[in-house]
Design a protein around this motif. Structure first.
Motif, PDB file in Angstrom:
ATOM      1  N   LEU A  58       0.371  76.409  13.047  1.00 37.24           N
ATOM      2  CA  LEU A  58       0.943  76.099  12.177  1.00 37.24           C
ATOM      3  C   LEU A  58       2.347  75.653  12.589  1.00 37.24           C
ATOM      4  N   PHE A  59       2.854  74.534  12.748  1.00 35.64           N
ATOM      5  CA  PHE A  59       4.089  74.042  13.920  1.00 35.64           C
ATOM      6  C   PHE A  59       5.167  73.158  12.691  1.00 35.64           C
ATOM      7  N   VAL A  60       6.218  73.157  12.675  1.00 32.41           N
ATOM      8  CA  VAL A  60       7.279  72.366  10.676  1.00 32.41           C
ATOM      9  C   VAL A  60       8.186  71.913  12.202  1.00 32.41           C
ATOM     10  N   LEU A  61       8.507  70.578  11.744  1.00 29.11           N
ATOM     11  CA  LEU A  61       9.600  69.898  12.002  1.00 29.11           C
ATOM     12  C   LEU A  61      10.863  69.540  11.098  1.00 29.11           C
ATOM     13  N   ASP A  62      11.489  70.206  11.043  1.00 23.94           N
ATOM     14  CA  ASP A  62      13.173  69.576  10.052  1.00 23.94           C
ATOM     15  C   ASP A  62      13.401  68.799  10.218  1.00 23.94           C
ATOM     16  N   GLN A  63      13.531  67.212   9.495  1.00 30.82           N
ATOM     17  CA  GLN A  63      14.948  66.960   9.268  1.00 30.82           C
ATOM     18  C   GLN A  63      15.020  66.292  10.224  1.00 30.82           C
ATOM     19  N   GLY A  64      15.656  65.812  11.532  1.00 31.35           N
ATOM     20  CA  GLY A  64      16.980  65.098  12.130  1.00 31.35           C
ATOM     21  C   GLY A  64      17.205  66.478  13.535  1.00 31.35           C
ATOM     22  N   SER A  65      15.500  67.597  13.034  1.00 28.62           N
ATOM     23  CA  SER A  65      15.576  68.599  14.448  1.00 28.62           C
ATOM     24  C   SER A  65      14.790  68.337  15.852  1.00 28.62           C
ATOM     25  N   ARG A  66      14.566  68.406  16.719  1.00 32.13           N
ATOM     26  CA  ARG A  66      14.150  67.722  17.761  1.00 32.13           C
ATOM     27  C   ARG A  66      12.960  69.367  18.550  1.00 32.13           C
ATOM     28  N   ASP A  67      13.058  70.466  17.180  1.00 34.69           N
ATOM     29  CA  ASP A  67      13.092  71.341  17.639  1.00 34.69           C
ATOM     30  C   ASP A  67      11.336  72.367  16.756  1.00 34.69           C
ATOM     31  N   TRP A  68      10.193  72.303  17.126  1.00 31.83           N
ATOM     32  CA  TRP A  68       9.308  72.386  16.427  1.00 31.83           C
ATOM     33  C   TRP A  68       9.377  73.847  16.126  1.00 31.83           C
ATOM     34  N   VAL A  69       9.161  74.264  15.174  1.00 34.87           N
ATOM     35  CA  VAL A  69       9.060  75.843  14.413  1.00 34.87           C
ATOM     36  C   VAL A  69       7.744  76.243  14.007  1.00 34.87           C
ATOM     37  N   GLU A  70       7.588  77.600  14.542  1.00 30.88           N
ATOM     38  CA  GLU A  70       6.208  78.261  14.147  1.00 30.88           C
ATOM     39  C   GLU A  70       6.392  79.249  13.447  1.00 30.88           C
ATOM     40  N   TRP A  71       4.936  78.411  12.317  1.00 31.23           N
ATOM     41  CA  TRP A  71       4.852  79.522  11.090  1.00 31.23           C
ATOM     42  C   TRP A  71       3.834  79.840  11.271  1.00 31.23           C
ATOM     43  N   ASP A  72       4.205  81.504  10.838  1.00 33.77           N
ATOM     44  CA  ASP A  72       3.130  82.551  10.469  1.00 33.77           C
ATOM     45  C   ASP A  72       1.916  82.018   9.668  1.00 33.77           C
ATOM     46  N   ILE A  73       0.909  82.192   9.729  1.00 35.96           N
ATOM     47  CA  ILE A  73       0.180  81.871   8.678  1.00 35.96           C
ATOM     48  C   ILE A  73      -1.140  82.908   9.026  1.00 35.96           C
ATOM     49  N   GLY A  74      -0.704  84.377   9.445  1.00 42.86           N
ATOM     50  CA  GLY A  74      -1.433  85.442   9.006  1.00 42.86           C
ATOM     51  C   GLY A  74      -2.870  85.658   9.609  1.00 42.86           C
ATOM     52  N   ASP A  75      -3.546  86.000   8.346  1.00 44.97           N
ATOM     53  CA  ASP A  75      -5.207  86.203   9.182  1.00 44.97           C
ATOM     54  C   ASP A  75      -5.749  85.645   9.302  1.00 44.97           C
ATOM     55  N   ALA A  76      -6.656  85.367  11.075  1.00 47.63           N
ATOM     56  CA  ALA A  76      -7.118  84.060  11.085  1.00 47.63           C
ATOM     57  C   ALA A  76      -8.374  83.333  10.011  1.00 47.63           C
ATOM     58  N   GLY A  77      -8.686  84.459   8.957  1.00 43.42           N
ATOM     59  CA  GLY A  77     -10.055  84.552   8.054  1.00 43.42           C
ATOM     60  C   GLY A  77      -9.095  83.177   6.981  1.00 43.42           C
ATOM     61  N   THR A  78      -7.586  84.128   7.223  1.00 38.90           N
ATOM     62  CA  THR A  78      -6.975  83.024   5.611  1.00 38.90           C
ATOM     63  C   THR A  78      -6.873  81.473   5.577  1.00 38.90           C
ATOM     64  N   ARG A  79      -7.224  81.563   4.726  1.00 40.02           N
ATOM     65  CA  ARG A  79      -7.245  80.171   3.954  1.00 40.02           C
ATOM     66  C   ARG A  79      -6.191  79.681   3.588  1.00 40.02           C
ATOM     67  N   TYR A  80      -6.045  78.304   3.404  1.00 41.07           N
ATOM     68  CA  TYR A  80      -4.434  78.362   2.642  1.00 41.07           C
ATOM     69  C   TYR A  80      -4.448  77.401   2.594  1.00 41.07           C
ATOM     70  N   GLU A  81      -3.908  76.414   1.447  1.00 43.10           N
ATOM     71  CA  GLU A  81      -4.097  74.714   0.685  1.00 43.10           C
ATOM     72  C   GLU A  81      -2.467  74.856   0.233  1.00 43.10           C
ATOM     73  N   ALA A  82      -2.321  73.506  -0.406  1.00 40.26           N
ATOM     74  CA  ALA A  82      -0.917  73.042  -0.621  1.00 40.26           C
ATOM     75  C   ALA A  82      -1.171  71.782  -1.437  1.00 40.26           C
ATOM     76  N   VAL A  83      -0.205  72.149  -2.938  1.00 37.13           N
ATOM     77  CA  VAL A  83      -1.005  70.814  -3.603  1.00 37.13           C
ATOM     78  C   VAL A  83       1.059  70.475  -3.905  1.00 37.13           C
ATOM     79  N   ARG A  84       1.346  69.213  -4.218  1.00 34.54           N
ATOM     80  CA  ARG A  84       2.572  69.346  -4.541  1.00 34.54           C
ATOM     81  C   ARG A  84       2.990  68.700  -5.870  1.00 34.54           C
ATOM     82  N   ILE A  85       3.110  69.112  -6.852  1.00 33.39           N
ATOM     83  CA  ILE A  85       3.437  68.473  -8.054  1.00 33.39           C
ATOM     84  C   ILE A  85       4.614  68.308  -8.455  1.00 33.39           C
ATOM     85  N   GLY A  86       4.285  66.512  -9.207  1.00 32.19           N
ATOM     86  CA  GLY A  86       6.019  65.820  -9.487  1.00 32.19           C
ATOM     87  C   GLY A  86       6.321  65.284  -7.962  1.00 32.19           C
TER      88      GLY A  86
END
Length: 86
Positions: A58-86
């Motif tokens: 998983l890589f994240v690029l912040d506004q105004g940046s040109r450098d990708w940052v890798e985020w640790d997503i932990g164990d390969a068996g872990t499933r992630y979901e994201a929900v935005r409310i509002g």
């Protein structure tokens, strides 16, 4: 063999400019809160022959940046979901 590349449109000059592609070929791309998030497993700079195991990354690029940052997503068996409310 493949290699990922990315470009961004510069409306002031009406031209495409090279942009640093994420280090993985994206399975999913999203944008939220001024961040671009890329999820993938195949390296974008290396040839893949189909026999090499490729961990999900998983890589994240912040506004105004040109450098990708890798985020640790932990164990390969872990499933992630994201929900935005509002």
């Amino acid at each position: 063999r493949f290699r990922s590349v990315a470009f961004m449109w510069d409306a002031t000059r009406e031209t495409w400019d090279p942009f640093p592609a994420p280090p993985v070929v994206a399975h999913a791309v999203s944008q939220t809160d001024d961040h671009v998030v890329v999820h993938g497993s195949l390296p974008s700079e290396e040839p893949i022959d189909g026999t090499t195991p490729t961990p999900t990354r998983l890589f994240v690029l912040d506004q105004g940046s040109r450098d990708w940052v890798e985020w640790d997503i932990g164990d390969a068996g872990t499933r992630y979901e994201a929900v935005r409310i509002g």
